[in-house]
Scaffold this motif. Structure first.
Motif, PDB file in Angstrom:
ATOM      1  N   LEU A  14       0.835  -1.195   0.000  1.00  0.00           N
ATOM      2  CA  LEU A  14       0.000   0.000   0.000  1.00  0.00           C
ATOM      3  C   LEU A  14       0.873   1.249   0.000  1.00  0.00           C
ATOM      4  CD1 LEU A  14      -2.585  -1.289   2.613  1.00  0.00           C
ATOM      5  CD2 LEU A  14      -2.846  -1.216   0.136  1.00  0.00           C
ATOM      6  N   ASP A  15       0.468   2.256  -0.777  1.00  0.00           N
ATOM      7  CA  ASP A  15       1.316   3.426  -0.998  1.00  0.00           C
ATOM      8  C   ASP A  15       1.226   4.476   0.106  1.00  0.00           C
ATOM      9  OD1 ASP A  15       2.229   2.367  -3.346  1.00  0.00           O
ATOM     10  OD2 ASP A  15       0.781   3.425  -4.608  1.00  0.00           O
ATOM     11  N   TYR A  16       0.302   4.317   1.072  1.00  0.00           N
ATOM     12  CA  TYR A  16       0.155   5.379   2.065  1.00  0.00           C
ATOM     13  C   TYR A  16       1.106   5.239   3.251  1.00  0.00           C
ATOM     14  CZ  TYR A  16      -3.081   1.871   4.080  1.00  0.00           C
ATOM     15  OH  TYR A  16      -3.658   0.726   4.575  1.00  0.00           O
ATOM     16  N   TYR A  17       1.947   4.217   3.260  1.00  0.00           N
ATOM     17  CA  TYR A  17       2.909   4.090   4.360  1.00  0.00           C
ATOM     18  C   TYR A  17       3.942   5.206   4.298  1.00  0.00           C
ATOM     19  CZ  TYR A  17       1.189  -0.550   5.587  1.00  0.00           C
ATOM     20  OH  TYR A  17       0.409  -1.598   6.008  1.00  0.00           O
ATOM     21  N   THR A  18       4.351   5.688   5.464  1.00  0.00           N
ATOM     22  CA  THR A  18       5.392   6.707   5.555  1.00  0.00           C
ATOM     23  C   THR A  18       6.454   6.240   6.544  1.00  0.00           C
ATOM     24  OG1 THR A  18       4.137   7.867   7.291  1.00  0.00           O
ATOM     25  CG2 THR A  18       3.825   8.615   5.029  1.00  0.00           C
ATOM     26  N   ARG A  19       7.674   6.593   6.245  1.00  0.00           N
ATOM     27  CA  ARG A  19       8.814   6.270   7.103  1.00  0.00           C
ATOM     28  C   ARG A  19       8.974   4.773   7.337  1.00  0.00           C
ATOM     29  NH1 ARG A  19       9.062  11.506  11.245  1.00  0.00           N
ATOM     30  NH2 ARG A  19      10.199  12.811   9.743  1.00  0.00           N
ATOM     31  N   THR A  20       8.524   4.240   8.471  1.00  0.00           N
ATOM     32  CA  THR A  20       8.879   2.872   8.848  1.00  0.00           C
ATOM     33  C   THR A  20       7.839   1.851   8.404  1.00  0.00           C
ATOM     34  OG1 THR A  20       9.857   3.832  10.842  1.00  0.00           O
ATOM     35  CG2 THR A  20       9.661   1.444  10.769  1.00  0.00           C
ATOM     36  N   VAL A  21       8.297   0.767   7.788  1.00  0.00           N
ATOM     37  CA  VAL A  21       7.468  -0.429   7.588  1.00  0.00           C
ATOM     38  C   VAL A  21       8.179  -1.584   8.276  1.00  0.00           C
ATOM     39  CG1 VAL A  21       6.365   0.318   5.449  1.00  0.00           C
ATOM     40  CG2 VAL A  21       8.544  -0.897   5.344  1.00  0.00           C
ATOM     41  N   THR A  45      -3.523  13.098  11.492  1.00  0.00           N
ATOM     42  CA  THR A  45      -3.359  12.219  12.648  1.00  0.00           C
ATOM     43  C   THR A  45      -2.336  11.137  12.333  1.00  0.00           C
ATOM     44  OG1 THR A  45      -5.714  12.518  13.161  1.00  0.00           O
ATOM     45  CG2 THR A  45      -4.557  10.736  14.303  1.00  0.00           C
ATOM     46  N   PRO A  46      -1.187  11.139  13.007  1.00  0.00           N
ATOM     47  CA  PRO A  46      -0.220  10.055  12.785  1.00  0.00           C
ATOM     48  C   PRO A  46      -0.839   8.713  13.146  1.00  0.00           C
ATOM     49  CG  PRO A  46       0.755  11.853  14.051  1.00  0.00           C
ATOM     50  CD  PRO A  46      -0.720  12.110  14.009  1.00  0.00           C
ATOM     51  N   GLY A  47      -0.483   7.689  12.412  1.00  0.00           N
ATOM     52  CA  GLY A  47      -1.047   6.369  12.687  1.00  0.00           C
ATOM     53  C   GLY A  47      -0.048   5.263  12.416  1.00  0.00           C
ATOM     54  N   ILE A  48      -0.334   4.116  12.986  1.00  0.00           N
ATOM     55  CA  ILE A  48       0.479   2.929  12.732  1.00  0.00           C
ATOM     56  C   ILE A  48      -0.438   1.717  12.833  1.00  0.00           C
ATOM     57  CG2 ILE A  48       1.160   2.647  15.155  1.00  0.00           C
ATOM     58  CD1 ILE A  48       3.890   1.694  14.116  1.00  0.00           C
ATOM     59  N   GLY A  49      -0.187   0.713  12.016  1.00  0.00           N
ATOM     60  CA  GLY A  49      -1.049  -0.461  12.054  1.00  0.00           C
ATOM     61  C   GLY A  49      -0.393  -1.643  11.368  1.00  0.00           C
ATOM     62  N   PHE A  50      -1.055  -2.780  11.451  1.00  0.00           N
ATOM     63  CA  PHE A  50      -0.507  -3.981  10.828  1.00  0.00           C
ATOM     64  C   PHE A  50      -1.632  -4.966  10.550  1.00  0.00           C
ATOM     65  CE2 PHE A  50      -0.330  -4.635  15.406  1.00  0.00           C
ATOM     66  CZ  PHE A  50      -0.907  -5.892  15.563  1.00  0.00           C
ATOM     67  N   ARG A  72       3.889   2.668   9.377  1.00  0.00           N
ATOM     68  CA  ARG A  72       3.406   3.968   9.831  1.00  0.00           C
ATOM     69  C   ARG A  72       2.741   4.685   8.661  1.00  0.00           C
ATOM     70  NH1 ARG A  72       5.699   7.735  13.966  1.00  0.00           N
ATOM     71  NH2 ARG A  72       4.988   9.830  13.440  1.00  0.00           N
ATOM     72  N   TYR A  73       1.649   5.407   8.957  1.00  0.00           N
ATOM     73  CA  TYR A  73       0.984   6.175   7.895  1.00  0.00           C
ATOM     74  C   TYR A  73       0.491   7.510   8.454  1.00  0.00           C
ATOM     75  CZ  TYR A  73      -2.395   2.752   9.793  1.00  0.00           C
ATOM     76  OH  TYR A  73      -3.107   1.905  10.609  1.00  0.00           O
ATOM     77  N   ASP A  74       1.345   8.514   8.339  1.00  0.00           N
ATOM     78  CA  ASP A  74       1.033   9.825   8.907  1.00  0.00           C
ATOM     79  C   ASP A  74      -0.051  10.567   8.138  1.00  0.00           C
ATOM     80  OD1 ASP A  74       2.876   9.376  10.851  1.00  0.00           O
ATOM     81  OD2 ASP A  74       4.434  10.662  10.009  1.00  0.00           O
ATOM     82  N   GLY A  75      -0.220  10.277   6.845  1.00  0.00           N
ATOM     83  CA  GLY A  75      -1.152  11.064   6.045  1.00  0.00           C
ATOM     84  C   GLY A  75      -2.466  10.390   5.734  1.00  0.00           C
ATOM     85  N   LEU A  76      -2.696   9.183   6.246  1.00  0.00           N
ATOM     86  CA  LEU A  76      -3.878   8.424   5.837  1.00  0.00           C
ATOM     87  C   LEU A  76      -5.182   9.056   6.319  1.00  0.00           C
ATOM     88  CD1 LEU A  76      -5.063   5.975   4.437  1.00  0.00           C
ATOM     89  CD2 LEU A  76      -4.728   4.666   6.540  1.00  0.00           C
ATOM     90  N   ALA A  77      -5.242   9.464   7.591  1.00  0.00           N
ATOM     91  CA  ALA A  77      -6.475  10.051   8.123  1.00  0.00           C
ATOM     92  C   ALA A  77      -6.865  11.292   7.327  1.00  0.00           C
ATOM     93  CB  ALA A  77      -6.302  10.392   9.602  1.00  0.00           C
ATOM     94  N   TYR A 115       2.084   6.842  25.454  1.00  0.00           N
ATOM     95  CA  TYR A 115       2.908   7.064  24.269  1.00  0.00           C
ATOM     96  C   TYR A 115       2.597   8.427  23.672  1.00  0.00           C
ATOM     97  CZ  TYR A 115       3.846   2.175  24.972  1.00  0.00           C
ATOM     98  OH  TYR A 115       4.226   0.987  25.539  1.00  0.00           O
ATOM     99  N   GLY A 116       3.528   8.959  22.901  1.00  0.00           N
ATOM    100  CA  GLY A 116       3.397  10.328  22.443  1.00  0.00           C
ATOM    101  C   GLY A 116       4.031  11.253  23.464  1.00  0.00           C
ATOM    102  N   ASP A 117       3.678  12.508  23.420  1.00  0.00           N
ATOM    103  CA  ASP A 117       4.267  13.502  24.329  1.00  0.00           C
ATOM    104  C   ASP A 117       3.176  14.147  25.178  1.00  0.00           C
ATOM    105  OD1 ASP A 117       6.986  13.240  23.510  1.00  0.00           O
ATOM    106  OD2 ASP A 117       6.485  14.305  21.670  1.00  0.00           O
ATOM    107  N   ARG A 118       2.492  13.346  25.957  1.00  0.00           N
ATOM    108  CA  ARG A 118       1.431  13.863  26.812  1.00  0.00           C
ATOM    109  C   ARG A 118       2.003  14.560  28.040  1.00  0.00           C
ATOM    110  NH1 ARG A 118      -3.476   9.383  26.897  1.00  0.00           N
ATOM    111  NH2 ARG A 118      -3.729   9.232  24.636  1.00  0.00           N
ATOM    112  N   SER A 119       1.241  15.487  28.574  1.00  0.00           N
ATOM    113  CA  SER A 119       1.657  16.199  29.777  1.00  0.00           C
ATOM    114  C   SER A 119       1.629  15.245  30.966  1.00  0.00           C
ATOM    115  CB  SER A 119       0.711  17.371  30.044  1.00  0.00           C
ATOM    116  OG  SER A 119      -0.579  16.885  30.400  1.00  0.00           O
TER     117      SER A 119
END
Length: 253
Positions: A85-92, A122-127, A109-114, A186-190
């Motif tokens: 799939l072409d929407y993956y970004t950076r890491t597979v 919305t950054p995303g990751i899935g499998f 990872r797919y940062d642009g899919l949403a 995960y992420g940078d929550r307060s």
């Protein structure tokens, strides 16, 4: 990188299989996924994508590897993994069994899919996983999935430095390897958002790491199940080895 890859393959196309000749224009990355024996030498000699990363992607990939090492997850870099799939970004990635390297799942990872689907960025990751294949591998290796356990500890880090986050990840990894079910945000929550998540997780303890804890090699332990007990009685400080003993010996409710 795709342009470099096409430049490499262009003079070789007439000697490639028919599938690769079609992939050249439609999806050049799939050239690296060809299983035809006649094309394997070309694949091995092809330009490596790691030589063409921009600086932000290079830093991101280095961070992915650093955190895998902190979690003590064995991995190897495969320059030839190609997801369909072409929407993956950076890491597979792919997960394989340790015995015969059978692929059990794969994704990325797919940062642009949403946003592509009309949502907010919305950054995303899935499998996708082969459940039947995983079950067969569990049986083959004689592994019985453990019963679901309550979260024992939730690690919270107070601060935004890389050292604090890595210390939190390292503590999570150590406790998990010791058989203690541990989670973190995960992420940078307060810190406030992390504590809220800790309380809602059902964990028995929040393990807090801040600048003071990092400097003195201690962890602040807050009892999340103490009810109305005064705050000073709910939170204590202890070194990591004492923490491990406490979490291992305290009976679960």
């Amino acid at each position: 990188y795709i342009e470099v890859l096409k430049d490499y393959y262009r003079p070789l196309l007439s000697d490639c299989c028919q599938d690769c000749q079609m992939r050249f224009n439609k999806n050049p990355l799939r050239l690296l996924d060809c299983k035809n024996p006649q094309d394997q030498e070309k694949i091995q000699a092809a330009p490596k994508i790691s030589d063409y990363l921009c600086e932000p992607c290079r830093e991101h990939f280095a961070a992915v590897q650093r955190f895998l090492k902190l979690y003590d997850v064995p991995f190897e870099i495969d320059q030839l993994i190609v997801r369909g799939l072409d929407y993956y970004t950076r890491t597979v990635f792919e997960f394989t069994s340790g015995v015969d390297k059978l692929a059990l799942n794969g994704g990325g990872r797919y940062d642009g899919l949403a946003e592509l689907l009309g949502g907010q960025p919305t950054p995303g990751i899935g499998f996708g996983a082969g459940i039947e294949r995983i079950i067969a591998e569990l049986k083959k290796q004689g592994i019985t999935p453990p019963a679901e356990e309550r979260v024992r500890a939730f690690v919270v880090y107070f601060g935004k430095t890389a050292e604090l986050k890595e210390a939190a990840v390292r503590l999570v990894a150590e406790l998990r390897h010791a058989g203690i079910k541990t989670e973190m945000s995960y992420g940078d929550r307060s810190p406030k958002a992390q504590m809220k998540q800790a309380n809602s997780s059902g964990a028995a303890y929040a393990l807090i790491i801040g600048e003071n804890e990092l400097a003195n090699n201690i962890v602040s332990v807050r009892d999340l199940q103490a009810g109305s007990i005064e705050t000073e009685k709910k939170q204590v400080e202890m070194p990591p080895d004492q923490l491990l003993a406490m979490l291992s010996n305290t009976p679960q409710e």
